[in-house]
Design a protein around this motif. Structure first.
Motif, short mmCIF file in Angstrom:
data_model
loop_
_atom_site.label_atom_id
_atom_site.label_comp_id
_atom_site.label_asym_id
_atom_site.label_seq_id
_atom_site.Cartn_x
_atom_site.Cartn_y
_atom_site.Cartn_z
N PHE A 189 0.80 -1.22 0.00
CA PHE A 189 0.00 0.00 0.00
C PHE A 189 0.84 1.28 0.00
O PHE A 189 0.46 2.26 -0.64
N VAL A 190 1.97 1.29 0.70
CA VAL A 190 2.76 2.52 0.80
C VAL A 190 3.35 2.94 -0.54
O VAL A 190 3.32 4.13 -0.87
N PRO A 191 3.92 2.04 -1.37
CA PRO A 191 4.38 2.48 -2.69
C PRO A 191 3.26 3.04 -3.57
O PRO A 191 3.48 4.00 -4.31
N VAL A 192 2.07 2.45 -3.50
CA VAL A 192 0.94 2.98 -4.27
C VAL A 192 0.60 4.39 -3.80
O VAL A 192 0.35 5.30 -4.60
N LEU A 193 0.61 4.58 -2.49
CA LEU A 193 0.36 5.91 -1.93
C LEU A 193 1.43 6.90 -2.39
O LEU A 193 1.13 8.06 -2.73
N ALA A 194 2.68 6.47 -2.44
CA ALA A 194 3.76 7.33 -2.91
C ALA A 194 3.57 7.70 -4.38
O ALA A 194 3.89 8.83 -4.78
N GLY A 195 3.04 6.77 -5.17
CA GLY A 195 2.76 7.07 -6.57
C GLY A 195 1.70 8.15 -6.72
O GLY A 195 1.84 9.07 -7.55
N TYR A 196 0.63 8.07 -5.94
CA TYR A 196 -0.41 9.10 -5.96
C TYR A 196 0.16 10.45 -5.53
O TYR A 196 -0.16 11.49 -6.12
N ARG A 197 1.00 10.45 -4.51
CA ARG A 197 1.59 11.71 -4.05
C ARG A 197 2.48 12.33 -5.12
O ARG A 197 2.49 13.54 -5.31
#
Length: 261
Positions: A189-197
């Motif tokens: 989940f954290v890499p996906v969140l970083a992509g959105y950011r």
């Protein structure tokens, strides 16, 4: 032209206000009645820190978030020690060491690259390419996150044996393995969140970027302390469950930030 004041002069003239009563009540309820119940801490509000006879913590000054942030960073690991126990807290460190290493490998500057590409095409009003970059980048981050998650899930026992010293008990290896399995979901989940950011950073919509970071940290800290306190002090479970919930807090926080962003 007036002389520019130094930081020390500004701080000297700053007028502080006591915390709102509702916020103070929340702090007191959590710290005195739940987390620190067996330690019987003395919690009260004073208008001037100089009026305090003994050692004290400045929780916050209501005009600046800096004090509050520093105090949170300084105190909540100690609170976690009280909930989980000094011996068990080492397992929390084992999981987060592996998590931080693999997360750095998974994202490795990709969010910044996403932001750069999005800004390039968005500024020339090429919205079709901008959306294509979003789609491809999020797919890449999901793939990297999934690979990292599967790697930890499949090698959790080997990682636990590698981290612990020779001669460690079967219980130590089992607990370390469990923490690895729990933290592995955050690696998705954290890499996906970083992509959105990275995408919103490229659009220069920093309010989404900033609020998701603040929300993630707030949820992580409150879940870490709240869930651990409830399971240990209310449901009377073993303190190791506080470690499991503390490790799982990274996943919960990332999901909440994703739902917002």
């Amino acid at each position: 032209m007036s002389k520019k004041k130094s930081i020390s002069e500004k701080l000297t003239k700053r007028k502080y206000r006591p915390a709102p009563r509702m916020i103070a009540w929340i702090y007191k309820t959590i710290m005195v009645n739940i987390i620190g119940r067996k330690y019987k801490p003395n919690f009260h509000i004073i208008d001037n820190v100089n009026d305090c006879d003994g050692p004290c913590f400045v929780i916050f000054n209501h005009l600046s978030r800096i004090d509050h942030m520093y105090v949170c960073g300084a105190t909540y690991p100690r609170i976690t020690n009280m909930i989980a126990g000094n011996k068990n807290i080492a397992y929390y460190g084992y999981a987060y060491n592996i998590y931080s290493y693999l997360l750095n490998i998974s994202i490795a500057g990709i969010p910044f690259a996403i932001a750069t590409l999005v800004a390039k095409y968005y500024n020339v009003e090429d919205y079709k390419t901008t959306l294509l970059i979003k789609k491809l980048s999020l797919g890449l981050m999901m793939a990297l996150g999934f690979i990292g998650m599967c790697f930890v899930l499949l090698t959790s026992e080997q990682l636990a044996t590698l981290i612990l010293a020779n001669g460690s008990s079967a219980r130590d290896i089992e607990i370390t393995k469990n923490t690895m399995i729990i933290i592995s979901f955050a690696l998705f989940f954290v890499p996906v969140l970083a992509g959105y950011r990275g995408f919103y950073q490229g659009l220069k919509r920093m309010e989404y970027y900033a609020f998701s970071q603040v929300l993630e940290q707030i949820v992580r800290v409150f879940f870490l302390l709240g869930a651990g306190s409830i399971v240990v002090y209310i449901f009377k479970q073993d303190q190791i469950w506080a470690v499991y919930f503390a490790v799982f807090s990274a996943t919960v926080a990332a999901i909440c930030a994703l739902l917002h962003i």
